[in-house]
Design a protein around this motif. Structure first.
Motif, mmCIF file in Angstrom:
data_model
loop_
_atom_site.group_PDB
_atom_site.id
_atom_site.type_symbol
_atom_site.label_atom_id
_atom_site.label_comp_id
_atom_site.label_asym_id
_atom_site.label_seq_id
_atom_site.Cartn_x
_atom_site.Cartn_y
_atom_site.Cartn_z
ATOM 1 N N HIS A 235 -23.400 2.775 127.673
ATOM 2 C CA HIS A 235 -24.758 2.575 128.188
ATOM 3 C C HIS A 235 -25.280 1.228 127.698
ATOM 4 O O HIS A 235 -25.279 0.954 126.484
ATOM 5 C CB HIS A 235 -25.679 3.697 127.716
ATOM 6 C CG HIS A 235 -25.166 5.069 128.037
ATOM 7 N ND1 HIS A 235 -25.376 5.682 129.249
ATOM 8 C CD2 HIS A 235 -24.422 5.935 127.291
ATOM 9 C CE1 HIS A 235 -24.801 6.878 129.239
ATOM 10 N NE2 HIS A 235 -24.224 7.046 128.069
ATOM 11 N N PHE A 236 -25.748 0.407 128.639
ATOM 12 C CA PHE A 236 -26.176 -0.949 128.312
ATOM 13 C C PHE A 236 -27.477 -1.283 129.044
ATOM 14 O O PHE A 236 -27.684 -0.850 130.174
ATOM 15 C CB PHE A 236 -25.113 -1.972 128.714
ATOM 16 C CG PHE A 236 -23.759 -1.709 128.113
ATOM 17 C CD1 PHE A 236 -23.419 -2.225 126.866
ATOM 18 C CD2 PHE A 236 -22.825 -0.927 128.780
ATOM 19 C CE1 PHE A 236 -22.181 -1.968 126.301
ATOM 20 C CE2 PHE A 236 -21.573 -0.669 128.227
ATOM 21 C CZ PHE A 236 -21.252 -1.189 126.985
ATOM 22 N N GLU A 274 -21.836 4.025 132.145
ATOM 23 C CA GLU A 274 -22.657 5.063 132.762
ATOM 24 C C GLU A 274 -24.098 4.616 132.983
ATOM 25 O O GLU A 274 -24.818 5.237 133.760
ATOM 26 C CB GLU A 274 -22.610 6.330 131.909
ATOM 27 C CG GLU A 274 -21.196 6.909 131.844
ATOM 28 C CD GLU A 274 -21.107 8.174 131.005
ATOM 29 O OE1 GLU A 274 -22.163 8.652 130.528
ATOM 30 O OE2 GLU A 274 -19.982 8.669 130.808
ATOM 31 N N THR A 275 -24.519 3.584 132.274
ATOM 32 C CA THR A 275 -25.853 3.016 132.475
ATOM 33 C C THR A 275 -25.759 1.501 132.414
ATOM 34 O O THR A 275 -25.153 0.953 131.482
ATOM 35 C CB THR A 275 -26.843 3.498 131.408
ATOM 36 O OG1 THR A 275 -26.871 4.925 131.372
ATOM 37 C CG2 THR A 275 -28.250 2.980 131.698
ATOM 38 N N LEU A 494 -30.380 8.435 129.976
ATOM 39 C CA LEU A 494 -30.384 7.170 129.267
ATOM 40 C C LEU A 494 -30.765 6.064 130.232
ATOM 41 O O LEU A 494 -30.266 6.013 131.356
ATOM 42 C CB LEU A 494 -29.000 6.876 128.676
ATOM 43 C CG LEU A 494 -28.737 7.505 127.305
ATOM 44 C CD1 LEU A 494 -27.274 7.380 126.938
ATOM 45 C CD2 LEU A 494 -29.599 6.854 126.236
ATOM 46 N N GLY A 495 -31.667 5.177 129.807
ATOM 47 C CA GLY A 495 -32.042 4.085 130.686
ATOM 48 C C GLY A 495 -33.426 3.565 130.383
ATOM 49 O O GLY A 495 -34.107 4.017 129.458
ATOM 50 N N THR A 496 -33.845 2.615 131.187
ATOM 51 C CA THR A 496 -35.131 1.957 131.009
ATOM 52 C C THR A 496 -36.271 2.898 131.402
ATOM 53 O O THR A 496 -36.308 3.367 132.534
ATOM 54 C CB THR A 496 -35.188 0.676 131.861
ATOM 55 O OG1 THR A 496 -34.157 -0.206 131.439
ATOM 56 C CG2 THR A 496 -36.526 -0.024 131.703
ATOM 57 N N SER A 596 -23.277 3.646 141.362
ATOM 58 C CA SER A 596 -24.354 4.584 141.666
ATOM 59 C C SER A 596 -24.597 5.567 140.546
ATOM 60 O O SER A 596 -25.613 6.240 140.524
ATOM 61 C CB SER A 596 -24.037 5.359 142.950
ATOM 62 O OG SER A 596 -22.895 6.172 142.772
ATOM 63 N N GLY A 597 -23.683 5.668 139.618
ATOM 64 C CA GLY A 597 -23.924 6.593 138.518
ATOM 65 C C GLY A 597 -22.656 7.296 138.094
ATOM 66 O O GLY A 597 -21.631 7.229 138.774
#
Length: 610
Positions: A235-236, A274-275, A494-496, A596-597
């Motif tokens: 995840h980034f 994944e992100t 997870l994400g913004t 897309s995920g």
């Protein structure tokens, strides 16, 4: 002179929140990673560097022995914007001071804490410089200070800023720190730096104190992602910059080719990520360079993962406040930037392209466009939406300021556009910024008005906007379950600015499930595991579905088992968006598309009783 090979060093991460940098779990900032890399570069063996978060030390006070016993203790942290946090609690000044007293060896304090501290991590604060009783305070970069302190035999250092060549080395050498983070590997997202500093000088912001923008090369960022990926990170977020659109350019104009190299390179070295999200995007760049910005946003939306957010620093829609604080865009210009991001990034994975039935109209029939809303939209989060930052307590603020801001937000909604989130906060006044003279006086005077206004925004804008962005039936893959409350389990992707989601029942924490949204509040949503098995669903899960009351849910339970979900007579409720019958898999629209995920088709979870 102390030999670096003989040193033991403990790094404690008190977390950071800056205008262009975030490091509260599940995020880990660049500071502890680069500091560890700088120490290794100076000759400290990797195995003699210990890393802990402040939350670890709260939960297990025995770990403080590693602070006490270290030859060198390095604290990194600092909050220059206020926020509310779920995954971790930033260190308060008293805790930072206590850690300095605990250490028997030399102590070094660094990070944005050098800009100042207040009585608490909150808005409407006057922030004062305070060394918090440490032997050394890094008034430049803490990673450079740590490197030079060790290289000089712990005798001292000259305050300086590190350069990009050092970042190239330290980012890779310090990647090992992520393996020591308590969230590693599944629930950890690395904040990535593409540049720092800012070409503009808004009155309240600390980012210009880092100087003019200093951009890294795409190759350097990609190699850092590669090193972190090798350490298990999936995840980034490209969040450490004032404006992602300016990457690889002159500090103002977009460079779509540089972004293509950056994003394409990340996808190449971390194909199983994944992100891939971002944070800051300057709306003035879009209004000044509309066509290049459109192309750059298309590049981002082609490579990122759904749910991404481009934070816009409007700060105030009041022209008086804009002029007195050197703000960059008018409300009208920001509205145009919101339109552009909606059009180029506001489509959803699984949406048809413009030339096919149901596609949002656009000039290229083979491309997808936004804003993707309504019953024909794919049940996924949009790829990239704008977010709006509003700051109160700035110079020139008046009662009319609040009305200007509300009118702007209402115009966004009335045009059918989408915002992923609206961040309403009060200013923190730091030395070195123009707000230092005014301080937090205006924010403190307007506190009551601010609270009423904030509630109004949540009720009249956030609530209907969230229904537009995540209507019932929207599927969120991989929601990580974090805590229990009132018989429900709360979690986030997870994400913004990830959406907080509540699902019925107390489920195992630390796991991840796919969730279908059933309802929403002001800034959070409720949902059920996706797909829900009607033959095993609890009463609470069934009644969470729109259109199913407790009586109808009881009828569903009595009629079990069902061979198909169509066999359930659910009245007005459309169970097909939420449920299956038995052990079945269902495709998540757009999940098979690159970018897309993560993950395979969703599968129902069996064995849950009432």
């Amino acid at each position: 002179m102390t030999d670096p090979a003989d040193l033991s060093v403990t790094i404690v991460d008190g977390y950071v929140d800056e205008p262009a940098h975030f490091g509260v779990p599940p995020y880990v900032s660049t500071y502890p990673r680069y500091t560890a890399g700088a120490l290794v570069d100076a000759g400290v063996p990797e195995g003699q560097i210990t890393y802990h978060t402040i939350d670890e030390l709260r939960e297990d006070r025995n770990k403080r022995a590693e602070v006490a016993d270290a030859d060198l203790f390095v604290y990194v942290g600092g909050m220059t914007v206020p926020g509310s946090y779920v995954g971790g609690t930033p260190a308060e000044p008293d805790e930072v001071r206590e850690l300095g007293w605990t250490a028997d060896g030399l102590t070094l304090l660094g990070g944005p804490v050098r800009f100042g501290v207040g009585e608490e991590n909150a808005g409407a604060q006057d922030m004062e410089r305070d060394d918090l009783d440490y032997d050394f305070v890094a008034k430049g970069d803490v990673e450079a200070a740590a490197h030079d302190l060790v290289a000089n035999g712990l005798e001292g250092f000259g305050n300086r800023m590190r350069d990009n060549d050092e970042v190239d080395r330290w980012a890779e050498k310090g990647a090992f720190v992520v393996e020591h983070h308590p969230n590693h590997p599944d629930y950890l997202i690395c904040e990535m730096e593409t540049s720092r500093g800012c070409a503009y000088r808004c009155s309240f912001c600390t980012e210009p104190l880092y100087g003019n923008p200093a951009f890294r090369e795409a190759r350097s960022v990609v190699e850092e992602v590669d090193a972190l990926s090798d350490r298990g990170v999936k995840h980034f977020r490209l969040g450490r910059q004032a404006d992602i659109l300016a990457f690889g350019g002159d500090g103002e104009a977009p460079n779509p080719d540089a972004l293509r190299e950056l994003y394409g390179g990340i996808r190449e070295v971390a194909p199983d990520l994944e992100t891939l999200h971002l944070d800051n995007m300057n709306p003035v760049t879009i209004t000044d360079y509309p066509e290049a910005s459109r192309e750059a946003i298309r590049v981002i939306a082609e490579h990122n993962t759904p749910g991404d957010t481009a934070a816009f620093g409007l700060e105030s829609a009041d022209p008086v406040v804009q002029e007195e604080n050197d703000l960059l865009v008018t409300a009208e210009e920001c509205l145009e930037a919101v339109r552009v991001v909606n059009e180029e990034g506001g489509w959803r994975p699984g949406d048809p392209p413009a030339g096919e039935p149901g596609g949002v109209e656009g000039p290229d029939p083979d491309r997808r466009y936004g804003p993707s809303t309504g019953p024909d939209a794919s049940p996924r989060l949009p790829k990239l939406l704008p977010g709006i930052n509003l700051v109160h307590g700035l110079k020139g603020e008046r009662p009319e300021t609040y009305e200007h801001n509300k009118r702007f937000l209402q115009r966004v909604y009335d045009e059918g556009l989408m915002l992923r989130r609206i961040n309403v906060r009060q200013v923190m006044a730091f030395a070195g910024t123009e707000m230092a003279e005014t301080g937090a006086e205006i924010a403190q005077e307007h506190r009551d008005r601010f609270q009423a206004y904030k509630r109004d925004v949540r009720e009249t804008i956030d609530n209907p906007m969230l229904d537009r962005v995540v209507p019932p039936g929207t599927v969120l893959p991989d929601v990580h379950l974090e805590y229990h409350q009132d018989g429900k389990t709360f979690g986030r992707q997870l994400g913004t600015y990830a959406l907080l989601v509540a699902v019925p029942g107390e489920r195992e924490l630390g796991t991840a499930i796919d969730v279908a949204i059933t309802d929403h509040g002001y800034r959070s949503a409720t949902g059920v595991p996706y797909p829900l098995d009607v033959n095993a669903a609890s009463m609470d899960e069934l009644t969470a579905i729109p259109g199913i009351n407790r009586n109808k849910a009881g009828d569903v339970v009595v009629g079990r088992p069902y061979e198909t979900v169509d066999a359930v007579d659910a009245g007005v409720a459309d169970l097909s968006r939420f449920a299956v019958a038995g052990d079945a898999t269902v495709p998540i629209p757009g999940r098979e598309r690159a970018g897309s995920g993560p993950g395979p088709d969703a599968r129902s979870t069996l064995g849950r009783g009432d």
